[in-house]
Design an enzyme around this catalytic site. Sequence first.
Site, PDB file in Angstrom:
ATOM      1  N   GLU A 140       0.783  -1.239   0.000  1.00 24.64           N
ATOM      2  CA  GLU A 140       0.000   0.000   0.000  1.00 24.64           C
ATOM      3  C   GLU A 140       0.816   1.290   0.000  1.00 24.64           C
ATOM      4  O   GLU A 140       0.599   2.173   0.842  1.00 24.64           O
ATOM      5  CB  GLU A 140      -0.986   0.004   1.188  1.00 24.64           C
ATOM      6  CG  GLU A 140      -2.024  -1.084   1.097  1.00 24.64           C
ATOM      7  CD  GLU A 140      -3.142  -0.968   2.125  1.00 24.64           C
ATOM      8  OE1 GLU A 140      -4.194  -1.597   1.912  1.00 24.64           O
ATOM      9  OE2 GLU A 140      -2.966  -0.270   3.140  1.00 24.64           O
ATOM     10  N   GLU A 163      -6.373  -7.886  -0.125  1.00 24.22           N
ATOM     11  CA  GLU A 163      -7.044  -7.508   1.118  1.00 24.22           C
ATOM     12  C   GLU A 163      -8.474  -7.122   0.788  1.00 24.22           C
ATOM     13  O   GLU A 163      -8.731  -6.417  -0.191  1.00 24.22           O
ATOM     14  CB  GLU A 163      -6.353  -6.321   1.809  1.00 24.22           C
ATOM     15  CG  GLU A 163      -4.974  -6.603   2.359  1.00 24.22           C
ATOM     16  CD  GLU A 163      -4.442  -5.437   3.208  1.00 24.22           C
ATOM     17  OE1 GLU A 163      -5.261  -4.616   3.688  1.00 24.22           O
ATOM     18  OE2 GLU A 163      -3.213  -5.340   3.362  1.00 24.22           O
TER      19      GLU A 163
END
Length: 424
Positions: free
Chosen positions: A211, A317
Amino acid sequence: MIHQVTMWHYAFLPLFGLSLLHSVLSQISPGFPYGSEKVRGVNLGGWLVLEPWITPSIFDNTGNPNIVDEWTFGEYYDLATATSVLQNHWNTWITESDFANIAAAGLNHVRLPIGYWAFEVGPGEPYIQGQLPYLQNAVTWASQYGLKVIVDLHGVPGSQNGYDNSGHRMSYPTWQSNQTNIDRTDAIIEQIAAMFADQPDVVPIIAPINEPAGYDGSSVLTPLRQYYYDSYGNIRYPPSLSTQSNTVVLLHDAFQPLSYWSGFETPPNWQGVAMDTHIYQVFSQADVEMSWQSHINAACATQSTLSGFDLWLMVGEWSPAITDCATYLNGRGVGARYDGSYPGSTYVGSCSGLTGSASTFSSSYMTFLRQFWEAQVISYETVNGWLMWTWKTESADEWSYLAGLQNGWIPWSPTDLQYPTICG
């Protein structure tokens, strides 16, 4: 970059033969058939990288509200106590029995977040080390139970996003602004690649950064793209091997639309690259205002946005959660948008019965969780698969795969669907 790493293979060839030989040299036989079988997995969140919302007790027990991440846990807490708490946590949060249960639930992958500080701590960095034996344990247990491990570098020097789950919460990330940070990260990826280059059947994937804050623009994306080139060389051509590895490189999309990455590190010149995208429906006011049916519709709609991408694509995710009500989800000491306790948010409803123990969940809510879980699984299997976040939590059962299994909104076989036509 790859050509720097491998040019010696073919310096003697006429140039017209380069690209052909490159594609032959970089052919890959991954430890899992990513093109033909679906990834069905779960993240081992909050284990080797602390997250306040996954284990709030660890943070609450410090008695210090300024301890908000693993950095400040080491910085402000008594060293002997902090070390003891961490070692106890590492020994108990995830154990061999968890791997047995994950395999029994029909899953085939675990994604294991780990911080750079497990490998190397620089001057003035207060991180406490000792995670690596547990990483090795995880790989051993995965091998025993037939699971594949994605080793995910979840936090890097300077922080790539400023989130507490990068290890160091801050208002603006600094990883990308300092070449030393990036060089240190490259060296750690080399180290991880060397650790597992001879175990591609158990560790088929390395994810070189989690991320990164691509929404901050070219100041992040330009160095990130170079880092992705370097990571390919470090993972596919580790100095520890005389040949290329069979390890897949899993790139995060940096919160960019998939179209941004179109043509990036694609075959035939690049082999064994996959893209990771993370899909949540809780981190904006608009998300938490959606009706239950709208959440399901949004999950089904991802089928079109995910389709047609030019690399292996997985949703690394996601969650059946539909609120940000979980304690500390937005950070220790930060409230929730859903109940209006987050700065600048507008009250939607009470968090009561939507987070915490599943014993407080209504039957209609648990039915919805099952439907939303299935809608996402169906949608993400239109590409190469999924890994839910996360396996277990202390007190936020709506986020917990294990709690879902125990309470019936997640089936013990991920193909055992009650709503196979929920997306039409």
